[in-house]
Write a protein that holds these residues in place. Structure first.
Motif, PDB file in Angstrom:
ATOM      1  N   GLY A  24      16.262 -39.108  16.155  1.00 29.93           N
ATOM      2  CA  GLY A  24      17.617 -38.434  17.191  1.00 29.93           C
ATOM      3  C   GLY A  24      18.984 -38.054  16.189  1.00 29.93           C
ATOM      4  N   PRO A  25      20.029 -37.452  16.575  1.00 29.60           N
ATOM      5  CA  PRO A  25      21.604 -36.891  16.166  1.00 29.60           C
ATOM      6  C   PRO A  25      22.066 -38.454  15.349  1.00 29.60           C
ATOM      7  CG  PRO A  25      21.844 -36.859  18.140  1.00 29.60           C
ATOM      8  CD  PRO A  25      19.720 -37.358  18.338  1.00 29.60           C
ATOM      9  N   GLY A  26      21.932 -38.919  16.350  1.00 28.73           N
ATOM     10  CA  GLY A  26      22.558 -40.839  15.053  1.00 28.73           C
ATOM     11  C   GLY A  26      21.256 -41.573  14.659  1.00 28.73           C
ATOM     12  N   ASP A  55      23.061 -31.997  18.436  1.00 25.74           N
ATOM     13  CA  ASP A  55      21.928 -32.780  19.658  1.00 25.74           C
ATOM     14  C   ASP A  55      20.700 -32.072  20.658  1.00 25.74           C
ATOM     15  OD1 ASP A  55      23.959 -34.156  19.152  1.00 25.74           O
ATOM     16  OD2 ASP A  55      25.382 -34.941  20.631  1.00 25.74           O
ATOM     17  N   GLU A  56      21.007 -30.857  21.331  1.00 29.60           N
ATOM     18  CA  GLU A  56      20.278 -30.023  22.148  1.00 29.60           C
ATOM     19  C   GLU A  56      19.054 -29.683  20.306  1.00 29.60           C
ATOM     20  OE1 GLU A  56      24.172 -30.061  22.826  1.00 29.60           O
ATOM     21  OE2 GLU A  56      23.161 -29.372  21.938  1.00 29.60           O
ATOM     22  N   ALA A  57      18.941 -29.571  19.813  1.00 32.39           N
ATOM     23  CA  ALA A  57      18.191 -29.188  18.964  1.00 32.39           C
ATOM     24  C   ALA A  57      17.474 -29.997  18.630  1.00 32.39           C
ATOM     25  CB  ALA A  57      18.622 -29.014  17.387  1.00 32.39           C
ATOM     26  N   ARG A  81      14.816 -30.487  21.549  1.00 30.74           N
ATOM     27  CA  ARG A  81      13.633 -30.176  21.295  1.00 30.74           C
ATOM     28  C   ARG A  81      12.735 -30.518  20.252  1.00 30.74           C
ATOM     29  NH1 ARG A  81      13.105 -25.847  18.059  1.00 30.74           N
ATOM     30  NH2 ARG A  81      11.337 -23.809  19.098  1.00 30.74           N
ATOM     31  N   MET A  82      13.101 -30.943  18.962  1.00 29.45           N
ATOM     32  CA  MET A  82      12.275 -31.226  17.801  1.00 29.45           C
ATOM     33  C   MET A  82      11.997 -32.201  18.329  1.00 29.45           C
ATOM     34  SD  MET A  82      15.523 -30.598  15.668  1.00 29.45           S
ATOM     35  CE  MET A  82      14.858 -32.144  13.830  1.00 29.45           C
ATOM     36  N   ILE A  83      12.221 -33.168  18.582  1.00 35.82           N
ATOM     37  CA  ILE A  83      11.382 -34.752  19.580  1.00 35.82           C
ATOM     38  C   ILE A  83      10.624 -34.135  20.521  1.00 35.82           C
ATOM     39  CG2 ILE A  83      11.953 -36.920  20.660  1.00 35.82           C
ATOM     40  CD1 ILE A  83      14.979 -37.005  19.579  1.00 35.82           C
ATOM     41  N   GLY A  84      11.011 -33.527  21.696  1.00 37.64           N
ATOM     42  CA  GLY A  84       9.916 -32.447  22.210  1.00 37.64           C
ATOM     43  C   GLY A  84       8.564 -32.098  21.327  1.00 37.64           C
ATOM     44  N   LEU A  85       8.567 -31.025  20.088  1.00 36.46           N
ATOM     45  CA  LEU A  85       7.491 -30.632  18.783  1.00 36.46           C
ATOM     46  C   LEU A  85       7.382 -32.428  18.835  1.00 36.46           C
ATOM     47  CD1 LEU A  85       9.517 -28.010  18.103  1.00 36.46           C
ATOM     48  CD2 LEU A  85       7.321 -27.471  19.334  1.00 36.46           C
ATOM     49  N   HIS A 100       1.873 -38.738   1.508  1.00 40.04           N
ATOM     50  CA  HIS A 100       1.360 -38.730   3.319  1.00 40.04           C
ATOM     51  C   HIS A 100       0.757 -38.453   3.495  1.00 40.04           C
ATOM     52  CE1 HIS A 100       5.826 -39.807   3.996  1.00 40.04           C
ATOM     53  NE2 HIS A 100       6.263 -40.026   3.077  1.00 40.04           N
ATOM     54  N   ASN A 101       0.611 -38.759   4.977  1.00 41.05           N
ATOM     55  CA  ASN A 101       0.321 -37.829   6.008  1.00 41.05           C
ATOM     56  C   ASN A 101       1.736 -37.342   6.521  1.00 41.05           C
ATOM     57  OD1 ASN A 101      -2.350 -38.165   5.013  1.00 41.05           O
ATOM     58  ND2 ASN A 101      -2.227 -39.635   5.714  1.00 41.05           N
ATOM     59  N   MET A 102       2.607 -37.220   6.736  1.00 39.32           N
ATOM     60  CA  MET A 102       3.564 -37.006   7.789  1.00 39.32           C
ATOM     61  C   MET A 102       4.045 -35.415   7.481  1.00 39.32           C
ATOM     62  SD  MET A 102       7.156 -35.334   7.158  1.00 39.32           S
ATOM     63  CE  MET A 102       7.978 -36.045   5.826  1.00 39.32           C
ATOM     64  N   ALA A 103       3.999 -35.877   9.220  1.00 38.18           N
ATOM     65  CA  ALA A 103       5.002 -33.914   9.600  1.00 38.18           C
ATOM     66  C   ALA A 103       6.154 -34.076   9.904  1.00 38.18           C
ATOM     67  CB  ALA A 103       3.917 -33.594  11.126  1.00 38.18           C
ATOM     68  N   LEU A 104       7.182 -33.388  10.164  1.00 37.47           N
ATOM     69  CA  LEU A 104       8.520 -33.420  10.680  1.00 37.47           C
ATOM     70  C   LEU A 104       8.695 -32.044  10.957  1.00 37.47           C
ATOM     71  CD1 LEU A 104      11.041 -35.145  10.058  1.00 37.47           C
ATOM     72  CD2 LEU A 104      11.917 -33.665   8.099  1.00 37.47           C
ATOM     73  N   MET A 105       9.395 -32.120  12.149  1.00 35.26           N
ATOM     74  CA  MET A 105       9.891 -30.811  13.234  1.00 35.26           C
ATOM     75  C   MET A 105      11.018 -30.788  12.809  1.00 35.26           C
ATOM     76  SD  MET A 105       6.717 -31.144  14.870  1.00 35.26           S
ATOM     77  CE  MET A 105       5.876 -32.057  14.261  1.00 35.26           C
ATOM     78  N   SER A 106      11.362 -29.300  12.655  1.00 34.94           N
ATOM     79  CA  SER A 106      12.542 -28.521  12.178  1.00 34.94           C
ATOM     80  C   SER A 106      13.495 -27.757  13.347  1.00 34.94           C
ATOM     81  CB  SER A 106      12.716 -27.313  10.838  1.00 34.94           C
ATOM     82  OG  SER A 106      11.875 -26.278  11.705  1.00 34.94           O
ATOM     83  N   PRO A 107      14.146 -27.303  13.179  1.00 35.18           N
ATOM     84  CA  PRO A 107      15.127 -26.685  14.761  1.00 35.18           C
ATOM     85  C   PRO A 107      14.517 -25.512  14.699  1.00 35.18           C
ATOM     86  CG  PRO A 107      16.752 -27.469  13.585  1.00 35.18           C
ATOM     87  CD  PRO A 107      16.087 -27.782  12.364  1.00 35.18           C
TER      88      PRO A 107
END
Length: 456
Positions: free
Chosen positions: A264-266, A342-344, A347-351, A421-428
């Motif tokens: 999250g943002p923090g 915070d809004e981004a 959405r990223m966490i939803g993805l 490692h098998n990591m995926a990260l979501m961006s805005p």
């Protein structure tokens, strides 16, 4: 539960390597040329760990995609291993960077942006006072020095298989008898690690209390969840107990949010209500411009002031000529204010949830003995049945054959994952279609591995 034939793994890897060579001829030429001027043939040695014969050479990147010099396009879930988490070249950041670059890049003097960023970091993480560096490694190094200074103690406590950049004290592990030793690959260690470091397993509160009871621990330097060995989450109540133990034994608590900002943002500090004395973070703050920060609580800040010799503030091992430069702070202000909002994050966490669900459907539908775990908008899968409770369990779940095969299989079909490692990260800039593309290709890979797909 289907078996994975290891001879099939080898055959698929041979095929994927040949596909890689066909798709990346110009990259191969550039890689060969680079060996004439670059150590290991790359600008940074860990770039040799990408799957395939050589790294892919990048032409340009935008949002959640990049194009290589051979004209191939990729959905990027690696995102610079968090360094590009804001997405590539976000307009608000690029505009601010260009504007500031035209006005001056580094001055050894503050700009108006600095205090704004400090206040925003305070809002996000709950600590009031901040300083800036160029990397999270330096943020951790400087925080460790301050911790030793104010406590008068020599040692740092870390989790087994932690990640804190290239901090000397963090490249330690436990041997079979429980003694602290250097991790494999620790290049030119300055001292034996048992002189500087105490190592405990994540989620082992008894071991932590034994370490703190020695009276030698200046600071616990902890990721709130392990991230570089597969995500290892804390058990319920773990962090509250860590805080209580640190308070009991007079040890400072440092939370490194460099990877766990995905929560999250923090980061986990805000998402889980943690109460650290120090927060460190780097990589993503400036949308790719080198930038990092460390923040102190009110109480620790007072102790730091009391231990500061102002006449020697420039020679104490805490600093850096380019740290806190005008360009970095402009990039941070724009990125925090307009991109990683915070809004981004919502959405990223939803993805991230969508990515996790897609991987789990593949694992469950094919009956392979693997698992997937998520921390906000960061998702990883490991080739072991159950989620790891400790770093040692996660390390034992690494698969030196399947890891590079899955990476190369995805890469050859336009999907980039983090190579180690098998990591995926979501961006805005990541989309639901991007996530679904990974699910589709991952499913095809598993089908081939269990003999149900194209190459069965």
């Amino acid at each position: 539960m289907p078996d994975i034939d290891r001879t099939r793994v080898g055959a698929l890897m041979d095929r994927e390597r040949e596909t890689f060579r066909t798709r990346h001829r110009r990259s191969a030429e550039l890689a060969a040329d680079a060996k004439g001027s670059l150590l290991f043939g790359v600008p940074m040695n860990w770039m040799t760990r990408w799957p395939g014969d050589h790294p892919v050479f990048v032409d340009r990147a935008d949002g959640a995609r990049f194009w290589d010099v051979d004209g191939n396009v990729f959905v990027d879930f690696c995102l610079g291993d968090t360094g590009g988490m804001a997405g590539h070249a976000p307009k608000a950041s690029v505009d601010a960077i260009a504007t500031q670059a035209a006005k001056g890049i580094t001055l050894m003097l503050p700009t108006e942006d600095a205090a704004w960023v400090g206040r925003e970091m305070g809002r996000r993480f709950g600590l009031p006072y901040w300083n800036f560096t160029l990397t999270a490694t330096d943020a951790n190094r400087f925080a460790i020095r301050w911790a030793r200074e104010v406590t008068g103690r020599p040692k740092v406590v870390v989790h087994n298989w932690c990640y804190h950049g290239s901090v000397d004290e963090s490249f330690a592990t436990l041997d079979a008898t429980g003694h602290v030793v250097a991790r494999d690959g620790n290049v030119g260690k300055p001292v034996d690690l048992d002189e500087t470091t105490l190592v405990v397993e994540m989620n082992d509160l008894d071991a932590l209390e034994r370490a703190l009871a020695t009276g030698d621990a200046a600071v616990c330097m902890f990721e709130p969840a392990l991230t570089n060995i597969g995500i290892v989450l804390p058990e319920p109540g773990y962090h509250a107990a860590v805080r209580d133990l640190c308070t009991k034994y007079g040890t400072l608590l440092l939370i490194d949010e460099t990877h766990t900002i995905s929560a999250g943002p923090g980061g986990c500090t805000a998402a889980w209500g943690l109460e650290p004395d120090i927060v460190t973070i780097g990589k993503t703050l400036g949308a790719g411009i080198a930038s990092a920060a460390y923040g102190f609580s009110e109480e620790l800040s007072r102790r730091v002031y009391d231990h500061t010799d102002w006449k020697n503030a420039d020679v104490g091992g805490v600093g850096g000529t380019l740290a806190g430069n005008a360009l970095s702070l402009a990039a941070m202000r724009a990125t925090l204010g307009d991109v990683m909002t915070d809004e981004a994050f919502e959405r990223m966490i939803g993805l991230g949830e969508r990515f996790e669900d897609g991987v789990r459907r593949v694992i469950d539908g094919r009956g392979v003995p693997w698992h997937v775990v998520r921390l906000g908008c960061r998702v990883e899968y490991l080739f072991r049945p159950d989620a790891a409770r400790t770093g040692s369990e996660a390390a034992a779940g690494q698969d030196e054959e399947l890891d590079p095969l899955i990476h190369l299989y995805l890469l050859n079909r336009g999907v980039l994952m983090t190579p180690f490692h098998n990591m995926a990260l979501m961006s805005p800039a990541t989309t639901g279609e991007d996530v679904d593309r990974h699910t589709e290709v991952f499913g095809e890979a598993v089908d081939e591995l269990i003999g149900q797909g194209v190459g069965k």
